[in-house]
Design a protein around this motif. Sequence first.
Motif, PDB file in Angstrom:
ATOM      1  N   ARG A 205       2.122 -15.958  -8.172  1.00  0.00           N
ATOM      2  CA  ARG A 205       0.983 -15.043  -8.258  1.00  0.00           C
ATOM      3  C   ARG A 205       1.050 -14.012  -7.140  1.00  0.00           C
ATOM      4  O   ARG A 205       1.311 -14.346  -5.989  1.00  0.00           O
ATOM      5  CB  ARG A 205      -0.327 -15.818  -8.142  1.00  0.00           C
ATOM      6  N   ARG A 206       0.774 -12.789  -7.501  1.00  0.00           N
ATOM      7  CA  ARG A 206       0.679 -11.736  -6.486  1.00  0.00           C
ATOM      8  C   ARG A 206      -0.653 -11.867  -5.755  1.00  0.00           C
ATOM      9  O   ARG A 206      -1.652 -12.340  -6.302  1.00  0.00           O
ATOM     10  CB  ARG A 206       0.755 -10.361  -7.152  1.00  0.00           C
ATOM     11  N   ALA A 207      -0.655 -11.415  -4.508  1.00  0.00           N
ATOM     12  CA  ALA A 207      -1.893 -11.439  -3.729  1.00  0.00           C
ATOM     13  C   ALA A 207      -2.841 -10.344  -4.215  1.00  0.00           C
ATOM     14  O   ALA A 207      -2.410  -9.348  -4.805  1.00  0.00           O
ATOM     15  CB  ALA A 207      -1.570 -11.222  -2.251  1.00  0.00           C
ATOM     16  N   LYS A 208      -4.126 -10.537  -3.993  1.00  0.00           N
ATOM     17  CA  LYS A 208      -5.086  -9.468  -4.265  1.00  0.00           C
ATOM     18  C   LYS A 208      -4.803  -8.284  -3.350  1.00  0.00           C
ATOM     19  O   LYS A 208      -4.176  -8.433  -2.297  1.00  0.00           O
ATOM     20  CB  LYS A 208      -6.510  -9.982  -4.052  1.00  0.00           C
ATOM     21  N   TYR A 209      -5.285  -7.120  -3.775  1.00  0.00           N
ATOM     22  CA  TYR A 209      -4.928  -5.893  -3.046  1.00  0.00           C
ATOM     23  C   TYR A 209      -5.322  -5.949  -1.568  1.00  0.00           C
ATOM     24  O   TYR A 209      -4.655  -5.352  -0.714  1.00  0.00           O
ATOM     25  CB  TYR A 209      -5.567  -4.672  -3.728  1.00  0.00           C
ATOM     26  N   ASN A 210      -6.389  -6.674  -1.242  1.00  0.00           N
ATOM     27  CA  ASN A 210      -6.840  -6.743   0.154  1.00  0.00           C
ATOM     28  C   ASN A 210      -6.296  -7.981   0.873  1.00  0.00           C
ATOM     29  O   ASN A 210      -6.706  -8.284   1.982  1.00  0.00           O
ATOM     30  CB  ASN A 210      -8.370  -6.721   0.223  1.00  0.00           C
ATOM     31  N   GLU A 211      -5.355  -8.703   0.208  1.00  0.00           N
ATOM     32  CA  GLU A 211      -4.775  -9.897   0.822  1.00  0.00           C
ATOM     33  C   GLU A 211      -3.261  -9.788   0.952  1.00  0.00           C
ATOM     34  O   GLU A 211      -2.582 -10.784   1.210  1.00  0.00           O
ATOM     35  CB  GLU A 211      -5.133 -11.138   0.007  1.00  0.00           C
ATOM     36  N   THR A 212      -2.711  -8.598   0.717  1.00  0.00           N
ATOM     37  CA  THR A 212      -1.266  -8.442   0.870  1.00  0.00           C
ATOM     38  C   THR A 212      -0.863  -8.662   2.324  1.00  0.00           C
ATOM     39  O   THR A 212      -1.673  -8.527   3.242  1.00  0.00           O
ATOM     40  CB  THR A 212      -0.818  -7.043   0.414  1.00  0.00           C
ATOM     41  N   GLY A 213       0.412  -9.011   2.518  1.00  0.00           N
ATOM     42  CA  GLY A 213       0.882  -9.360   3.850  1.00  0.00           C
ATOM     43  C   GLY A 213       0.932  -8.174   4.800  1.00  0.00           C
ATOM     44  O   GLY A 213       0.886  -7.012   4.394  1.00  0.00           O
ATOM     45  N   THR A 214       1.042  -8.477   6.091  1.00  0.00           N
ATOM     46  CA  THR A 214       1.157  -7.438   7.119  1.00  0.00           C
ATOM     47  C   THR A 214       2.621  -7.324   7.555  1.00  0.00           C
ATOM     48  O   THR A 214       3.377  -8.301   7.525  1.00  0.00           O
ATOM     49  CB  THR A 214       0.292  -7.770   8.342  1.00  0.00           C
ATOM     50  N   LEU A 215       2.993  -6.134   7.979  1.00  0.00           N
ATOM     51  CA  LEU A 215       4.363  -5.875   8.433  1.00  0.00           C
ATOM     52  C   LEU A 215       4.313  -5.386   9.866  1.00  0.00           C
ATOM     53  O   LEU A 215       3.600  -4.429  10.186  1.00  0.00           O
ATOM     54  CB  LEU A 215       5.012  -4.816   7.529  1.00  0.00           C
ATOM     55  N   GLN A 216       5.075  -6.068  10.731  1.00  0.00           N
ATOM     56  CA  GLN A 216       5.134  -5.629  12.125  1.00  0.00           C
ATOM     57  C   GLN A 216       6.595  -5.561  12.584  1.00  0.00           C
ATOM     58  O   GLN A 216       7.476  -6.210  12.000  1.00  0.00           O
ATOM     59  CB  GLN A 216       4.346  -6.574  13.030  1.00  0.00           C
ATOM     60  N   TYR A 217       6.830  -4.746  13.617  1.00  0.00           N
ATOM     61  CA  TYR A 217       8.175  -4.559  14.150  1.00  0.00           C
ATOM     62  C   TYR A 217       8.176  -5.003  15.612  1.00  0.00           C
ATOM     63  O   TYR A 217       7.918  -4.196  16.523  1.00  0.00           O
ATOM     64  CB  TYR A 217       8.588  -3.090  14.039  1.00  0.00           C
TER      65      TYR A 217
END
Length: 533
Positions: free
Chosen positions: A516-528
Amino acid sequence: MKAVIMAGGFGTRLRPLTCNIPKPMVPVANKPIMHHIVTLLKKHNLKNIISVLYFQPEQITDYFKDGKEFGVKMQYQDAKEDYGTAGSVKNTEALIGRSSFIIISGDVVTDFNLTKTLKFHKEKKSLFTIVLTRVKNPLEYGVVIVDGQYRIKKFLEKPSWGEVFSDTINTGIYIIEPKILKYIPAQAEFDFSKDLFPLLMKKGIDIYGYIAEGYWKDVGNLNEYRKAHMDILSGELDLNISGTKLDKMGRDVRVGENTIINDSAILKTSVVIGKNCEIGEDVKIIDSIIGDNVRIKSGTVVKKSIIWNNVILGNQVRLTENIILNDVNINSNSYIMEGAVISDNVKIGMNCTVKADVKIWPEKIVEAGAIVDKSMVWGDIWSSKLFGAYGVTGIANVEITPEFAAKLGAAYGAFLGKGATVLISRDIHRASRMINRAFVTGLLSIGVNVSDIRTVPLPVMRYQLGKWMEKGGVHIRRSPFDPQLLDIKFFGESGLDLDTARESSIERLFFREDFRRAKYNETGTLQYPYRVL
């Protein structure tokens, strides 16, 4: 009256059916499309035929030769360049001479009464007559309006819905007097719709439109190809079908000579079977057309499918709305899902699944137990396993594509679970960067967080794993053994390679697409993260 068959098409939209043959030679009801056209022309006493050839002309000339076997006289004009529809006809001027002539495409299926169209042309003393028909969806065709005298008043090629002003379309069948040829420049690209029609109307030459009754279909793509066969089986057009009609209650079954059908086999509705076939025990064939030299073994079900020649279907195979080309071998217990197309000389192992709408190009091998979920255009073998000795390995941008990487990232993210964090890195190659970004997108779509430490050596990524509570790591690199290959290597939280059990879990998720894909406000975060080195 002569006839000109336009038989130079590449058939690009019909691929992979046309990988090895020109479009006019694609079989419809076990005969090439152009064979049906020649039969129609002969039926209406149009026996002097000129074929305009361009792509793979030798296949057409070898089949029809001088036309004597078909009761016609066949001549050929082999175009050296693509001069467009009208320009190609101009090329045949020496063969046409001073005769009136009818033009018909070599890739349409029709049962129009051409005798009536010729009579209309003569009664109107027309120099140029277009045969028209009515369709429900005119967007793919040239739309036409005629006045009370059947003169064409307005013409528009492939309109949008906002521009549609008629359901009457141009079928590409024209009746032309030789005087018209002087308006077509020699050795130049010139099209009937775009160039000749506007020119004739500008010069005040009347173009007439004859609205024909009967069946007509431009076999322009795979959906239209399937639809044409279903229309044939339902009796919507008058087409000469080879084979002996079996006396089966309420069923129209045609069978070629030397074909053996087991008594327990069930043939439902309309079925056409070619010559020298073997239909085994408990086979079910429903609304399908089978070519010559086909062996179908016990328990197999073929539904609404088109099978060409020299095909072997093993035990308990399932076909649904498929097109199977020549010399294909599908082993036992394999399932070919709706809309899939299997091209020439493909070998499919036991217990395989080919997903819906997948197209497998010629000469491919699908290993036993494999699940094919995307079209096989390049590469030779589809493996039943994703993981190998060096992780997931494949040809860069051919087998390991951005679409593949995004799906693999989503499957890996589903395995780890929403809210987990993944450490990802890559080598310096630009293909690795492209696949890295696609893989990250798949992870984020599941709700997995990503720490991308970008370009670092593999040992550094291994060493860093676990320092920030990551659940796993991925490194993408160009293979040290073959520069065309990319490796996607997976690691556990301790930096060690994944064990086979966890690899198998990711494979299952990938092939089942069970995530299942995450809801639009629960997508993962990306950091560098910085200062990793």
